[in-house]
Design an enzyme around this catalytic site. Sequence first.
Site, PDB file in Angstrom:
ATOM      1  N   HIS A  84      -1.730  -1.607  17.929  1.00  0.00           N
ATOM      2  CA  HIS A  84      -2.743  -2.568  17.491  1.00  0.00           C
ATOM      3  C   HIS A  84      -4.040  -2.484  18.279  1.00  0.00           C
ATOM      4  O   HIS A  84      -5.000  -3.184  17.976  1.00  0.00           O
ATOM      5  CB  HIS A  84      -2.154  -3.987  17.512  1.00  0.00           C
ATOM      6  CG  HIS A  84      -0.985  -4.107  16.580  1.00  0.00           C
ATOM      7  ND1 HIS A  84       0.317  -3.974  16.988  1.00  0.00           N
ATOM      8  CD2 HIS A  84      -0.945  -4.277  15.243  1.00  0.00           C
ATOM      9  CE1 HIS A  84       1.116  -4.084  15.939  1.00  0.00           C
ATOM     10  NE2 HIS A  84       0.383  -4.260  14.866  1.00  0.00           N
ATOM     11  N   CYS A 140       2.136  -9.079  22.475  1.00  0.00           N
ATOM     12  CA  CYS A 140       1.246  -8.526  21.441  1.00  0.00           C
ATOM     13  C   CYS A 140       1.522  -9.257  20.145  1.00  0.00           C
ATOM     14  O   CYS A 140       2.626  -9.210  19.624  1.00  0.00           O
ATOM     15  CB  CYS A 140       1.462  -7.024  21.261  1.00  0.00           C
ATOM     16  SG  CYS A 140       0.545  -6.398  19.840  1.00  0.00           S
ATOM     17  N   HIS A 191       0.840  -1.197   0.000  1.00  0.00           N
ATOM     18  CA  HIS A 191       0.000   0.000   0.000  1.00  0.00           C
ATOM     19  C   HIS A 191       0.877   1.249   0.000  1.00  0.00           C
ATOM     20  O   HIS A 191       2.107   1.160  -0.114  1.00  0.00           O
ATOM     21  CB  HIS A 191      -0.999  -0.032   1.159  1.00  0.00           C
ATOM     22  CG  HIS A 191      -0.372  -0.100   2.520  1.00  0.00           C
ATOM     23  ND1 HIS A 191       0.519   0.834   2.989  1.00  0.00           N
ATOM     24  CD2 HIS A 191      -0.516  -1.003   3.527  1.00  0.00           C
ATOM     25  CE1 HIS A 191       0.881   0.526   4.224  1.00  0.00           C
ATOM     26  NE2 HIS A 191       0.274  -0.598   4.565  1.00  0.00           N
ATOM     27  N   CYS A 238      -1.935  -2.219  23.474  1.00  0.00           N
ATOM     28  CA  CYS A 238      -0.820  -1.890  22.591  1.00  0.00           C
ATOM     29  C   CYS A 238      -1.232  -0.657  21.792  1.00  0.00           C
ATOM     30  O   CYS A 238      -2.288  -0.657  21.160  1.00  0.00           O
ATOM     31  CB  CYS A 238      -0.547  -3.050  21.643  1.00  0.00           C
ATOM     32  SG  CYS A 238       0.403  -2.549  20.202  1.00  0.00           S
ATOM     33  N   LYS A 267      -6.321   7.189  10.206  1.00  0.00           N
ATOM     34  CA  LYS A 267      -5.298   6.149  10.127  1.00  0.00           C
ATOM     35  C   LYS A 267      -5.639   5.170   9.001  1.00  0.00           C
ATOM     36  O   LYS A 267      -6.794   4.789   8.854  1.00  0.00           O
ATOM     37  CB  LYS A 267      -5.240   5.422  11.472  1.00  0.00           C
ATOM     38  CG  LYS A 267      -4.015   4.568  11.626  1.00  0.00           C
ATOM     39  CD  LYS A 267      -3.982   3.934  12.999  1.00  0.00           C
ATOM     40  CE  LYS A 267      -3.173   2.685  12.909  1.00  0.00           C
ATOM     41  NZ  LYS A 267      -2.070   2.424  13.591  1.00  0.00           N
ATOM     42  N   CYS A 324       2.552  -6.983  17.131  1.00  0.00           N
ATOM     43  CA  CYS A 324       3.956  -6.551  17.154  1.00  0.00           C
ATOM     44  C   CYS A 324       4.898  -7.751  17.107  1.00  0.00           C
ATOM     45  O   CYS A 324       6.087  -7.597  16.888  1.00  0.00           O
ATOM     46  CB  CYS A 324       4.288  -5.777  18.422  1.00  0.00           C
ATOM     47  SG  CYS A 324       3.408  -4.237  18.616  1.00  0.00           S
ATOM     48  N   HIS A 347       4.096   1.297   2.207  1.00  0.00           N
ATOM     49  CA  HIS A 347       5.235   0.533   1.684  1.00  0.00           C
ATOM     50  C   HIS A 347       5.835   1.257   0.485  1.00  0.00           C
ATOM     51  O   HIS A 347       7.052   1.316   0.324  1.00  0.00           O
ATOM     52  CB  HIS A 347       4.793  -0.869   1.224  1.00  0.00           C
ATOM     53  CG  HIS A 347       4.066  -1.657   2.265  1.00  0.00           C
ATOM     54  ND1 HIS A 347       2.784  -2.115   2.088  1.00  0.00           N
ATOM     55  CD2 HIS A 347       4.433  -2.048   3.505  1.00  0.00           C
ATOM     56  CE1 HIS A 347       2.406  -2.779   3.160  1.00  0.00           C
ATOM     57  NE2 HIS A 347       3.379  -2.737   4.045  1.00  0.00           N
ATOM     58  N   LYS A 401      -6.561  -1.768   7.256  1.00  0.00           N
ATOM     59  CA  LYS A 401      -7.366  -2.716   6.503  1.00  0.00           C
ATOM     60  C   LYS A 401      -8.793  -2.740   7.050  1.00  0.00           C
ATOM     61  O   LYS A 401      -9.764  -2.764   6.304  1.00  0.00           O
ATOM     62  CB  LYS A 401      -6.740  -4.095   6.661  1.00  0.00           C
ATOM     63  CG  LYS A 401      -6.720  -4.876   5.385  1.00  0.00           C
ATOM     64  CD  LYS A 401      -5.884  -6.113   5.600  1.00  0.00           C
ATOM     65  CE  LYS A 401      -6.140  -7.146   4.540  1.00  0.00           C
ATOM     66  NZ  LYS A 401      -5.338  -8.342   4.728  1.00  0.00           N
TER      67      LYS A 401
HETATM   68  O1  ME8 Z   1       7.316  -4.164  10.194  1.00  0.00           O
HETATM   69  N1  ME8 Z   1       2.919   5.098   6.523  1.00  0.00           N
HETATM   70  O2  ME8 Z   1       6.868  -5.066   8.117  1.00  0.00           O
HETATM   71  P1  ME8 Z   1       5.581  -4.231   7.663  1.00  0.00           P
HETATM   72  C1  ME8 Z   1       4.211   5.044   6.198  1.00  0.00           C
HETATM   73  N2  ME8 Z   1       8.527  -7.017   8.579  1.00  0.00           N
HETATM   74  N3  ME8 Z   1       4.903   3.898   6.090  1.00  0.00           N
HETATM   75  C2  ME8 Z   1       4.262   2.756   6.321  1.00  0.00           C
HETATM   76  C3  ME8 Z   1       2.899   2.741   6.675  1.00  0.00           C
HETATM   77  C4  ME8 Z   1       2.210   3.988   6.775  1.00  0.00           C
HETATM   78  N4  ME8 Z   1       0.924   4.102   7.062  1.00  0.00           N
HETATM   79  N5  ME8 Z   1       2.539   1.456   6.850  1.00  0.00           N
HETATM   80  C5  ME8 Z   1       3.646   0.691   6.602  1.00  0.00           C
HETATM   81  C6  ME8 Z   1       7.540  -4.955   9.305  1.00  0.00           C
HETATM   82  N6  ME8 Z   1       4.687   1.472   6.266  1.00  0.00           N
HETATM   83  C7  ME8 Z   1       8.706  -5.918   9.433  1.00  0.00           C
HETATM   84  C8  ME8 Z   1       9.973  -5.158   9.113  1.00  0.00           C
HETATM   85  S1  ME8 Z   1      12.625  -5.025   8.777  1.00  0.00           S
HETATM   86  C9  ME8 Z   1      13.957  -5.908   9.211  1.00  0.00           C
HETATM   87  C10 ME8 Z   1      11.240  -5.960   9.242  1.00  0.00           C
HETATM   88  C11 ME8 Z   1       6.026   1.014   5.861  1.00  0.00           C
HETATM   89  O3  ME8 Z   1       5.074  -4.903   6.452  1.00  0.00           O
HETATM   90  C12 ME8 Z   1       7.108   1.589   6.752  1.00  0.00           C
HETATM   91  O4  ME8 Z   1       8.327   1.484   6.098  1.00  0.00           O
HETATM   92  O5  ME8 Z   1       4.667  -4.031   8.800  1.00  0.00           O
HETATM   93  C13 ME8 Z   1       7.076   0.647   7.923  1.00  0.00           C
HETATM   94  O6  ME8 Z   1       8.234   0.736   8.732  1.00  0.00           O
HETATM   95  C14 ME8 Z   1       6.976  -0.656   7.199  1.00  0.00           C
HETATM   96  O7  ME8 Z   1       6.106  -0.377   6.076  1.00  0.00           O
HETATM   97  C15 ME8 Z   1       6.413  -1.782   8.040  1.00  0.00           C
HETATM   98  O8  ME8 Z   1       6.185  -2.852   7.191  1.00  0.00           O
END
Ligand code: ME8
Length: 647
Positions: free
Chosen positions: A145, A125, A17, A142, A294, A128, A20, A297
């Site tokens: 979440h 959690c 999304h 949390c 916010k 997390c 990412h 999903k």
């Molecule tokens: O945390 N606004 O993966 P994840 C801005 N797998 N950036 C966002 C966002 C938002 N609303 N939502 C997600 C994880 N992101 C772990 C990471 S790393 C060794 C392991 C982006 O799929 C942002 O970069 O939950 C956030 O840090 C990341 O997606 C979290 O992705």
Amino acid sequence: MPTYVTTPIYYVNAMPHLGHAYTTIVADVYSRFRRLCGDDVRFQTGTDEHGEKIAEAAAKAGETPRAYVDRIAAAFRATWPHLSILPDHVIRTTDADHIKTVQDILQRVYDQDDIYFSEYSGLYCKGCERFLTEKELVEGRCPDHLVAPKPITEQNYFFRMSNYQEWLIDYIHANPDFITPERYRNEVLSFLSEPLEDLCISRPTSRLTWGIPLPFDPNFVTYVWFDALINYLTGIGYPDDPNFARYWAAAEHVIAKDILKPHAIYWPTMLRAMELEPYQRLHVHGYWNVDATKMSKSLGNVVRPRELVEAYGVDTVRYFVLREMSFGLDASFSSNAILARHNADLANDLGNLFSRSLAMIDKYVGGHVPERESGGVFTPDDRELMSAVSAMVAEYRAYMDEFAFHRALQAVWEAIGLLNRYIVTNAPWELAKHSRQTERLHTVLSFLAEALWKITLVLGPVMPGTAAKMATALGMTGQFASAVIDDAVIWGGIPGGTVIGKSGPLFPRVEKEVEPAAVATAKQLAKEEADSGLGEGLISFDQFKAIDLRVAEIVAAEKVAKSDRLLKLTVKAPEERTIVAGIAQYYRPEALIGQKVIVVANLKPAKLMGIPSQGMVLAAKERLADGTERLVVTTVAESVAAGSQVT
Ligand code: ME8
């Protein structure tokens, strides 16, 4: 110089999304920028495929974990080219070499007695995938979440993270750029002011099997964070690959604030235990919300990057996210905002400047860049243009280096505004009428071409497709392919005689905002909230956005005959317009000339004392102790180009 840029590896429990996309666009733009600075860059992204969350998502989808992660990981990988994102390596934590490296590292840390077995009770959690401390909870839940964590008691393996606490605090103090922006560095230091607990790094196979088995105990799999963070090493071939020796010392991680703790605390202490240097810098950004709600999903308002690309084009999406979010702070997505940026900044300011300049070179000097007369006389305007464009390149460079992308782009757009004004003041169409002004015409047009070339170069990392089009139209395709930022510093980069091509509009205007389905849902929610009487007295972000506030320079001011109150002002914003303002009792007309004030630019025109007024000057109204009032016009704290939007 080597540079190693990484994004988080994304969980494959959701489709890509806007959030990412943002992090990955940032990492791509920064990688391209460092390449433009001559660095040898390696850029890595990837997917995080183990752990409880993924196992649950697979079960919910009715698939085996393996089939499920393959499918979603492929969807992530397929998204990047649509966003002009070109990683050098896309890692998956289910890759065999990654699994082996994680196990080798675990064994080593275990052998050196930095991992021990113990019983633990804590609040877990699932969202997390970690135990939370009491202090982290907000009203027992949390904060990310919004659910109460579950008390769990189990036997597990623990990493002696607490042993490295003092070292980490000293390291952060000694390296001020280690975690940026500063607010996040302070957050980490504040967290570290309390005793650090050891990190639970295993999950019993009775509870979870979808993970990397601990090499020293088959009854446990590795905790997903201990597995995931190591991707940054496996991706460059730790320990033996020459890429590891080359890039590790230059690692720069880009993340959002949600995963600050694992990156700023777990990861450096893990590296220390492995006797490796910490990464160079951690860049932490804020969260994207949707219409101030916010994105989630369950609210059904998740913005998909591909939908945006289809509606506005990839370079608009890249420009928009970088320009709209101050790196480090939260930002709000709205269809209005992206439409406004597309039409105003891109179609109007940049697109029109470009096509207008090329058309003049075509029409007045036969379609090639004229020679600037050697020993030609430069006017103050020319000098202002040269110094402003050179200053823009320097500012751009400094801001890009510190991840202040919105400021870097502001600097470029100030230069674009200046070029638009340079055209108006030098009126090439007038110069073209008189043969004795040919030299001047040549100078003006060659300055224009040269400045546009510099703009092309600095826009390359942000809008690669558009910049390539601009380079081709400027007859500089070859030079663009091998360009470095220093090419934007030298004046004389675009040689006289260069044949200019034709360019269609760079950014065809989009007439109507295209609303991703998700945004429509968010709007509906906001409407329901408003209808329910919740935000009474408040306006929505959209309502605020509808007001077009601009910086306007007052170029003329006079009293309106037969009125004590009114002044007739002529302002540039950037085009000239008349505004009648009720400030005659507080300002002498001549004192206002040259002031840059803030105006409402999209107010319906009205006639005041027979004079049509197109806008309104904003002023602060102060009530004095004697009951009278005083008006003070609003200005800007620093010099800003007339016409700049106030947001
Ligand atoms: O945390 N606004 O993966 P994840 C801005 N797998 N950036 C966002 C966002 C938002 N609303 N939502 C997600 C994880 N992101 C772990 C990471 S790393 C060794 C392991 C982006 O799929 C942002 O970069 O939950 C956030 O840090 C990341 O997606 C979290 O992705």
